[in-house]
Write an enzyme that holds these catalytic residues in place. Structure first.
Site, PDB file in Angstrom:
ATOM      1  N   GLN A  17       0.779  -1.247   0.000  1.00 40.09           N
ATOM      2  CA  GLN A  17       0.000   0.000   0.000  1.00 40.09           C
ATOM      3  C   GLN A  17       0.810   1.298   0.000  1.00 40.09           C
ATOM      4  OE1 GLN A  17      -3.337   2.386   2.641  1.00 40.09           O
ATOM      5  NE2 GLN A  17      -2.997   0.273   3.151  1.00 40.09           N
ATOM      6  N   GLU A 139       1.283  -1.312   8.285  1.00 41.56           N
ATOM      7  CA  GLU A 139       0.501  -0.162   8.746  1.00 41.56           C
ATOM      8  C   GLU A 139       0.395  -0.024  10.272  1.00 41.56           C
ATOM      9  OE1 GLU A 139      -1.352   2.393   7.119  1.00 41.56           O
ATOM     10  OE2 GLU A 139      -1.740   3.038   9.167  1.00 41.56           O
ATOM     11  N   ASP A 168       0.686   3.768   6.003  1.00 40.73           N
ATOM     12  CA  ASP A 168       0.942   3.398   4.611  1.00 40.73           C
ATOM     13  C   ASP A 168       0.664   4.565   3.659  1.00 40.73           C
ATOM     14  OD1 ASP A 168       1.825   0.845   4.973  1.00 40.73           O
ATOM     15  OD2 ASP A 168      -0.126  -0.081   4.751  1.00 40.73           O
ATOM     16  N   GLY A 247      -7.589  20.246  19.119  1.00 40.66           N
ATOM     17  CA  GLY A 247      -7.167  21.645  19.067  1.00 40.66           C
ATOM     18  C   GLY A 247      -7.684  22.440  20.252  1.00 40.66           C
ATOM     19  N   GLY A 248      -7.696  23.744  20.087  1.00 35.86           N
ATOM     20  CA  GLY A 248      -8.064  24.625  21.193  1.00 35.86           C
ATOM     21  C   GLY A 248      -9.567  24.827  21.346  1.00 35.86           C
TER      22      GLY A 248
HETATM   23  N1  CAO Z   1      12.054 -10.228  -9.289  1.00 35.17           N
HETATM   24  C1  CAO Z   1      12.691 -11.025  -8.411  1.00 35.17           C
HETATM   25  N2  CAO Z   1      12.601 -10.864  -7.088  1.00 35.17           N
HETATM   26  C2  CAO Z   1      11.844  -9.845  -6.652  1.00 35.17           C
HETATM   27  C3  CAO Z   1      11.157  -8.970  -7.516  1.00 35.17           C
HETATM   28  C4  CAO Z   1      11.292  -9.203  -8.902  1.00 35.17           C
HETATM   29  N3  CAO Z   1      10.669  -8.428  -9.793  1.00 35.17           N
HETATM   30  N4  CAO Z   1      10.481  -8.055  -6.780  1.00 35.17           N
HETATM   31  C5  CAO Z   1      10.741  -8.369  -5.506  1.00 35.17           C
HETATM   32  N5  CAO Z   1      11.551  -9.437  -5.430  1.00 35.17           N
HETATM   33  C6  CAO Z   1      12.068 -10.087  -4.220  1.00 35.17           C
HETATM   34  C7  CAO Z   1      13.085  -9.208  -3.545  1.00 35.17           C
HETATM   35  O1  CAO Z   1      14.338  -9.272  -4.161  1.00 35.17           O
HETATM   36  C8  CAO Z   1      13.048  -9.758  -2.135  1.00 35.17           C
HETATM   37  O2  CAO Z   1      13.823 -10.944  -2.065  1.00 35.17           O
HETATM   38  P1  CAO Z   1      14.985 -11.185  -0.980  1.00 35.17           P
HETATM   39  O3  CAO Z   1      14.338 -11.079   0.356  1.00 35.17           O
HETATM   40  O4  CAO Z   1      15.487 -12.539  -1.307  1.00 35.17           O
HETATM   41  O5  CAO Z   1      16.020 -10.125  -1.130  1.00 35.17           O
HETATM   42  C9  CAO Z   1      11.569 -10.096  -1.994  1.00 35.17           C
HETATM   43  O6  CAO Z   1      11.037 -10.256  -3.304  1.00 35.17           O
HETATM   44  C10 CAO Z   1      10.741  -8.952  -1.416  1.00 35.17           C
HETATM   45  O7  CAO Z   1      11.079  -8.790  -0.122  1.00 35.17           O
HETATM   46  P2  CAO Z   1      10.288  -7.779   0.839  1.00 35.17           P
HETATM   47  O8  CAO Z   1      11.022  -7.829   2.122  1.00 35.17           O
HETATM   48  O9  CAO Z   1      10.129  -6.428   0.274  1.00 35.17           O
HETATM   49  O10 CAO Z   1       8.834  -8.407   0.901  1.00 35.17           O
HETATM   50  P3  CAO Z   1       8.058  -9.103   2.104  1.00 35.17           P
HETATM   51  O11 CAO Z   1       6.779  -9.585   1.535  1.00 35.17           O
HETATM   52  O12 CAO Z   1       8.914 -10.113   2.785  1.00 35.17           O
HETATM   53  O13 CAO Z   1       7.774  -7.906   3.133  1.00 35.17           O
HETATM   54  C11 CAO Z   1       7.008  -5.687   3.677  1.00 35.17           C
HETATM   55  C12 CAO Z   1       6.777  -6.976   2.870  1.00 35.17           C
HETATM   56  C13 CAO Z   1       5.956  -4.697   3.265  1.00 35.17           C
HETATM   57  C14 CAO Z   1       6.864  -6.005   5.168  1.00 35.17           C
HETATM   58  C15 CAO Z   1       8.417  -5.141   3.386  1.00 35.17           C
HETATM   59  O14 CAO Z   1       8.547  -4.966   2.011  1.00 35.17           O
HETATM   60  C16 CAO Z   1       8.715  -3.824   4.090  1.00 35.17           C
HETATM   61  O15 CAO Z   1       8.986  -3.773   5.286  1.00 35.17           O
HETATM   62  N6  CAO Z   1       8.696  -2.716   3.320  1.00 35.17           N
HETATM   63  C17 CAO Z   1       9.073  -1.410   3.817  1.00 35.17           C
HETATM   64  C18 CAO Z   1       7.999  -0.822   4.680  1.00 35.17           C
HETATM   65  C19 CAO Z   1       6.695  -0.703   3.949  1.00 35.17           C
HETATM   66  O16 CAO Z   1       6.557  -0.135   2.910  1.00 35.17           O
HETATM   67  N7  CAO Z   1       5.667  -1.242   4.590  1.00 35.17           N
HETATM   68  C20 CAO Z   1       4.331  -1.018   4.109  1.00 35.17           C
HETATM   69  C21 CAO Z   1       3.705  -2.256   3.740  1.00 35.17           C
HETATM   70  S1  CAO Z   1       2.037  -1.953   3.373  1.00 35.17           S
HETATM   71  O17 CAO Z   1       2.111  -0.740   2.385  1.00 35.17           O
END
Ligand code: CAO
Length: 425
Positions: A17, A139, A168, A247-248
């Site tokens: 998101q 979030e 988010d 607020g106030g």
């Molecule tokens: N081709 C190949 N691999 C891909 C890819 C692609 N096109 N796109 C993504 N990937 C892989 C990445 O390389 C990564 O792999 P590794 O862990 O092996 O390096 C994996 O997919 C994605 O990892 P991630 O940590 O981003 O995803 P997750 O589902 O494990 O976690 C989230 C999700 C949201 C918790 C994490 O991305 C995060 O903390 N993001 C930052 C904070 C954030 O934006 N949070 C809001 C979430 S809701 O809006």
């Protein structure tokens, strides 16, 4: 009519998101947003909270309008080559991967900057540098760690998260502002830069008034909090204040006619000082206009429960819309509690494009929230979200200028295929 961000090309590596909120806004302002997704899988939200079988979820469609989708395995050597070419052709890379993902993919800032020194690299993470910088965040974690949850809810209840996605979508908004600011600076420097927005920081920014109150607390009780009038002492941290105004001008949510059966038959009522006399007349307490216990704001602060209870006796005789009509004519600030059903049916929101109906090839018509930011010379036209990989070949040819032979080579390399595990399932 031209679009504000026409000519700006965004390499959109966002998912879920926060990041998609940001890139959707940029797309609505006219940027060409190319969403890079994992082959066969795509943004995880395509399949989350699905309401129509085999169709992209509303979670996905409502956050990814006006974008193009290319599928690419960026861990595949050919996929890395294609990504390198995309970096050369784009102005901004936006990502909200978990910490370290871009580095592990082989594309740290230094490498991206050397490939395209003009590229702006914009990232959302859960936390900024510090003890939690390596944590993944969703979030509600951000709401809890950014000060919103400890100050939301009732004093004697649990901390509460809010329905508004301030962690988010809020951080997505912050990042979008950072990106356009960096684009503006680039017009003078010719250089890209890193833009980062941490969700904890974004939530704290939106909870700024509570950090204000934290410091006021050092100098005495917070007199506009109901707890003051109730004689309950304050602790050393800002308490949860129910529906007290932030607020106030004291305010509360009050019952309206029908509250016994309708969970949204309520109105937010603000006792703004300049219209106090009108409030007294409306509720039938003209004597309060001159009575020393009620006439001036400081005198009212210790009596807020009593005052709002009296006002509620009046609001309970009106529907929330009747009360709104009467109060607005007197310039008394108030707002009915509107349900999502009422908002979905609101014709004025439809007329401004804040609520839009969108058609989608696999799910049919659905409602979405359009662009809440209106530019007079760059109107927003909401277009449906892309299907997974819908524009892969188009982007390879049109954006990267690849020949048929090169496109065939990329297809043969496996860079556009789903990872083996998924393909076997
Ligand atoms: N081709 C190949 N691999 C891909 C890819 C692609 N096109 N796109 C993504 N990937 C892989 C990445 O390389 C990564 O792999 P590794 O862990 O092996 O390096 C994996 O997919 C994605 O990892 P991630 O940590 O981003 O995803 P997750 O589902 O494990 O976690 C989230 C999700 C949201 C918790 C994490 O991305 C995060 O903390 N993001 C930052 C904070 C954030 O934006 N949070 C809001 C979430 S809701 O809006």
């Amino acid at each position: 009519m031209t679009k504000a961000l026409k000519g700006v090309r965004i390499l959109d590596f966002t998912h879920v998101q926060s990041g998609p909120t940001c890139t959707q806004l940029l797309a609505w302002f006219g940027a060409d947003v190319i969403k890079v997704e994992r082959p066969g899988v795509g943004d995880i939200t395509r399949g989350q909270l699905q309401d129509v079988p085999n169709a992209d979820s509303l979670y996905f469609t409502m956050l990814n309008h006006n974008k193009r989708s290319i599928t690419l395995d960026t861990k595949n050597p050919k996929g890395k080559e294609v990504l390198t070419e995309l970096i050369k052709q784009c102005d901004v890379l936006v990502e909200n991967f978990g910490p370290g993902v871009l580095d592990r993919m082989g594309f740290p800032w230094e490498k991206i900057h050397s490939i395209n020194p003009k590229m702006i690299v914009a990232s959302i993470k859960g936390f900024g540098p510090g003890p939690y910088e390596d944590c993944k965040v969703y979030e509600n974690v951000a709401q809890c760690t950014g000060g919103a949850a400890s100050t939301t809810g009732f004093r004697d209840g649990l901390p509460l998260v809010t329905g508004a996605q301030i962690g988010d979508s809020g951080t997505g908004l912050h990042l979008a502002l950072g990106i356009v600011t960096a684009l503006y600076q680039r017009t003078m420097t010719g250089q890209g830069q890193k833009v980062t927005a941490a969700m904890q920081d974004g939530v704290l920014n939106l909870s700024r008034v509570k950090l204000r109150d934290q410091q006021r607390l050092v100098h005495g009780p917070l007199k506009e909090y109901s707890q003051f009038g109730e004689g309950i002492p304050f602790g050393d941290a800002v308490p949860r204040a129910g529906n007290d105004s932030g607020g106030g001008q004291p305010g509360r949510i009050l019952k309206c006619k029908g509250w016994e059966t309708d969970p949204n038959a309520y109105i937010y009522f603000i006792t703004q000082a300049p219209v106090w006399e009108k409030i007294c007349d409306v509720i039938g307490e003209p004597g309060w206009k001159t009575h020393p216990d009620y006439a001036k704001p400081p005198a009212r602060l210790s009596r807020l429960n009593e005052i709002f209870a009296r006002i509620e006796l009046w609001t309970m005789t009106k529907t929330k819309f009747e009360a709104m009509d009467i109060l607005n004519k007197q310039d008394i600030p108030c707002g009915p509690i509107l349900s999502m059903k009422e908002l979905a049916e609101d014709q004025s929101l439809r007329a401004t494009g804040t609520v839009v109906e969108v058609d989608h090839p696999t799910r049919g018509k659905y409602l979405s929230v359009g662009n809440p930011i209106k530019l007079s010379d760059s109107p927003t036209e909401v277009k449906r979200s892309p299907l997974l990989g819908e524009h892969t070949d188009e982007i390879l040819r049109q954006v990267l200028g690849f020949s048929d032979h090169q496109v065939a080579e990329i297809h043969d390399s496996g860079a556009l295929d789903p990872p083996r595990k998924q393909a076997a399932e």
